[in-house]
Design an enzyme around this catalytic site. Sequence first.
Site, PDB file in Angstrom:
ATOM      1  N   ASN A   1      16.044  39.675  15.906  1.00 55.77           N
ATOM      2  CA  ASN A   1      16.778  39.686  14.637  1.00 55.77           C
ATOM      3  C   ASN A   1      16.870  38.296  13.997  1.00 55.77           C
ATOM      4  OD1 ASN A   1      18.222  40.948  12.642  1.00 55.77           O
ATOM      5  ND2 ASN A   1      20.082  41.273  13.857  1.00 55.77           N
TER       6      ASN A   1
ATOM      7  N   HIS B   1      30.306  52.847  17.731  1.00 55.79           N
ATOM      8  CA  HIS B   1      31.036  51.723  17.135  1.00 55.79           C
ATOM      9  C   HIS B   1      32.024  52.199  16.088  1.00 55.79           C
ATOM     10  CE1 HIS B   1      28.004  48.286  17.880  1.00 55.79           C
ATOM     11  NE2 HIS B   1      28.069  49.092  18.913  1.00 55.79           N
TER      12      HIS B   1
ATOM     13  N   ARG C   1      33.526  51.640  21.043  1.00 58.05           N
ATOM     14  CA  ARG C   1      33.865  50.232  20.821  1.00 58.05           C
ATOM     15  C   ARG C   1      34.676  50.144  19.544  1.00 58.05           C
ATOM     16  NH1 ARG C   1      29.736  45.460  18.946  1.00 58.05           N
ATOM     17  NH2 ARG C   1      30.585  45.995  16.919  1.00 58.05           N
TER      18      ARG C   1
ATOM     19  N   TYR D   1      33.319  40.126  12.800  1.00 56.39           N
ATOM     20  CA  TYR D   1      32.070  40.796  13.151  1.00 56.39           C
ATOM     21  C   TYR D   1      32.345  42.245  13.519  1.00 56.39           C
ATOM     22  CZ  TYR D   1      34.381  39.688  17.359  1.00 56.39           C
ATOM     23  OH  TYR D   1      35.356  39.594  18.294  1.00 56.39           O
TER      24      TYR D   1
ATOM     25  N   ASP E   1      34.341  44.014  21.506  1.00 63.80           N
ATOM     26  CA  ASP E   1      33.381  42.904  21.512  1.00 63.80           C
ATOM     27  C   ASP E   1      34.061  41.643  20.969  1.00 63.80           C
ATOM     28  OD1 ASP E   1      31.171  41.277  21.413  1.00 63.80           O
ATOM     29  OD2 ASP E   1      29.953  42.617  20.169  1.00 63.80           O
TER      30      ASP E   1
ATOM     31  N   HIS F   1      32.414  38.778  20.864  1.00 65.91           N
ATOM     32  CA  HIS F   1      31.290  38.132  20.187  1.00 65.91           C
ATOM     33  C   HIS F   1      31.239  36.622  20.402  1.00 65.91           C
ATOM     34  CE1 HIS F   1      28.107  38.672  17.016  1.00 65.91           C
ATOM     35  NE2 HIS F   1      28.075  39.805  17.654  1.00 65.91           N
TER      36      HIS F   1
ATOM     37  N   GLU G   1      33.662  42.338  25.760  1.00 68.00           N
ATOM     38  CA  GLU G   1      32.260  41.902  25.712  1.00 68.00           C
ATOM     39  C   GLU G   1      32.163  40.462  25.222  1.00 68.00           C
ATOM     40  OE1 GLU G   1      29.886  44.713  23.603  1.00 68.00           O
ATOM     41  OE2 GLU G   1      28.586  43.164  22.761  1.00 68.00           O
TER      42      GLU G   1
ATOM     43  N   GLU H   1      23.815  40.294  25.854  1.00 65.54           N
ATOM     44  CA  GLU H   1      22.909  40.730  24.781  1.00 65.54           C
ATOM     45  C   GLU H   1      21.976  39.616  24.324  1.00 65.54           C
ATOM     46  OE1 GLU H   1      25.901  42.136  21.968  1.00 65.54           O
ATOM     47  OE2 GLU H   1      25.451  40.479  20.630  1.00 65.54           O
TER      48      GLU H   1
ATOM     49  N   ARG I   1      24.501  43.239  30.084  1.00 68.72           N
ATOM     50  CA  ARG I   1      24.118  43.891  28.827  1.00 68.72           C
ATOM     51  C   ARG I   1      22.737  43.480  28.312  1.00 68.72           C
ATOM     52  NH1 ARG I   1      26.314  43.373  24.498  1.00 68.72           N
ATOM     53  NH2 ARG I   1      25.937  45.522  23.929  1.00 68.72           N
TER      54      ARG I   1
ATOM     55  N   HIS J   1      22.491  46.319  25.547  1.00 64.31           N
ATOM     56  CA  HIS J   1      22.573  46.117  24.103  1.00 64.31           C
ATOM     57  C   HIS J   1      21.759  47.209  23.400  1.00 64.31           C
ATOM     58  CE1 HIS J   1      21.659  43.095  20.617  1.00 64.31           C
ATOM     59  NE2 HIS J   1      22.735  43.787  20.357  1.00 64.31           N
TER      60      HIS J   1
ATOM     61  N   ASP K   1      19.231  46.516  15.443  1.00 69.34           N
ATOM     62  CA  ASP K   1      18.044  45.657  15.443  1.00 69.34           C
ATOM     63  C   ASP K   1      17.130  45.960  16.636  1.00 69.34           C
ATOM     64  OD1 ASP K   1      20.633  44.268  16.209  1.00 69.34           O
ATOM     65  OD2 ASP K   1      19.246  42.893  17.186  1.00 69.34           O
TER      66      ASP K   1
ATOM     67  N   GLU L   1      24.741  51.055  24.854  1.00 69.30           N
ATOM     68  CA  GLU L   1      25.188  50.922  23.463  1.00 69.30           C
ATOM     69  C   GLU L   1      24.260  51.741  22.563  1.00 69.30           C
ATOM     70  OE1 GLU L   1      24.901  46.981  21.753  1.00 69.30           O
ATOM     71  OE2 GLU L   1      26.272  47.489  20.130  1.00 69.30           O
TER      72      GLU L   1
ATOM     73  N   TRP M   1      28.946  32.373  16.670  1.00 70.72           N
ATOM     74  CA  TRP M   1      28.929  33.651  15.966  1.00 70.72           C
ATOM     75  C   TRP M   1      28.894  34.798  16.937  1.00 70.72           C
ATOM     76  CZ3 TRP M   1      26.125  38.159  14.761  1.00 70.72           C
ATOM     77  CH2 TRP M   1      26.720  38.899  13.720  1.00 70.72           C
TER      78      TRP M   1
END
Length: 402
Positions: free
Chosen positions: A38, A123, A148, A160, A210, A212, A236, A262, A283, A312, A316, A339, A402
């Site tokens: 991605n 999600h 999630r 996110y 998550d 993130h 996560e 991920e 993951r 994951h 993407d 996921e 991020w």
Amino acid sequence: MATITDAEIIITSPGRNFVTLKITTSDGVTGLGDATLNGRELAVASYLRDHLLPLLTGRDPDRIEDMWQYLYKGAYWRRGPVTMTAIAAVDTALWDIKGKVAGMPVYDLLGGRAREGAMVYGHASGGSIPELLEDVANFREQGYRAIRVQAAVPGYAGSYGVRHGAVYEPAAASLPDEQLWSTEAYLDFAPAYLAKVREEFGFDLHLLHDVHHRLTPTEAGRFGRQVEDLRLYWMEDPTPAESQDAFRGIRQATTTPIAVGEVFNSIWDCQQLITERLIDYIRASVVHAGGITHLRRIFNLAELYQVRTGSHGATDLSPVSMAAAVHLDVTVPNFGVQEYMAHDPLTHEVFRPTYELREGALYPSAAPGLGVELDEEAAARFPYSPKYLPVSRRTDGSVHDW
Ligand code: CS2
Ligand code: MG
């Protein structure tokens, strides 16, 4: 002996960008491998086109492990997301070919199923707590057993995992969108909405969240302790994982289960996390961690330490990746959850997978190989255009994880 006669890279953007490798053998058998990274798609396409494809022609497609070693060790420059995604694409395509030649689904090549299907998590998200609760109810109605949950932190657009519209797609801008983030506001807000979800839906539901990579180990430990009574299935990516050591402090602070991986691309990224039992779920994915061959090695190592899998599976990861993931998931003894995010309907104009989603689980089809077809004419209708993931900035303007 059949040989590899052709390899082609298909770049297409049905709803989002995907890079796919198609390998053809002298017997006319074709195999597909996902090569999507991605926001850095063309780097993998170039690695494949300029450096791997010239090495494939004339080689034996049956020798999957040897091909993996040849591409990994032969490069001298090991690991890294671009290299490992490119190797993954070759590896996955060769498993697909082997299955088609044998007339067997890939799960049978891997030793056969240990379960019929792979439980997935969906999600649920919302711009507010009531919106989130409504979304959780939708997922429950669709039969999801694991969900999630993410809600937008009031005042911070950079939360996110919050879907706007039917499909969640974080890599949406032609230049990275710069979004504001406050850890303090998040830490005040997230435990409250997680508690609301439990209040409303009870405990007969696997609840995931998550983080993130946005907390320090100390903050993550505190967060995990604060939500312990909510009995999350996992938290996560509580902290960036470049330093595997960082997880020891989180582990000591809380019994909330930890999931990570991920962004991992090799077994070396999680060796310490697994062998020191610093995590509960690994993951890593087929596409970013060196293909079925390498991910299976990671999963096997994890099994020795009672670490379960939770690959994951965001949008993407193409349907080719999802199929490969589900074939592996149903065979490994230490499977946890997979996921799953539904792809944009346009994606299915190009990719035709045969796995099925029923009652919150994905079932691989018994079709030979991975059971995914790619319509090249349809692919040509969706040209690539650059799309980047957002960048997160703190209130003082500096860049955050991020
Ligand atoms: C996320 C992803 O699915 C997840 O758990 O962390 O949305 C992730 O941000 C993207 O897949 C990045 O490409
Ligand atoms: Mg994530």
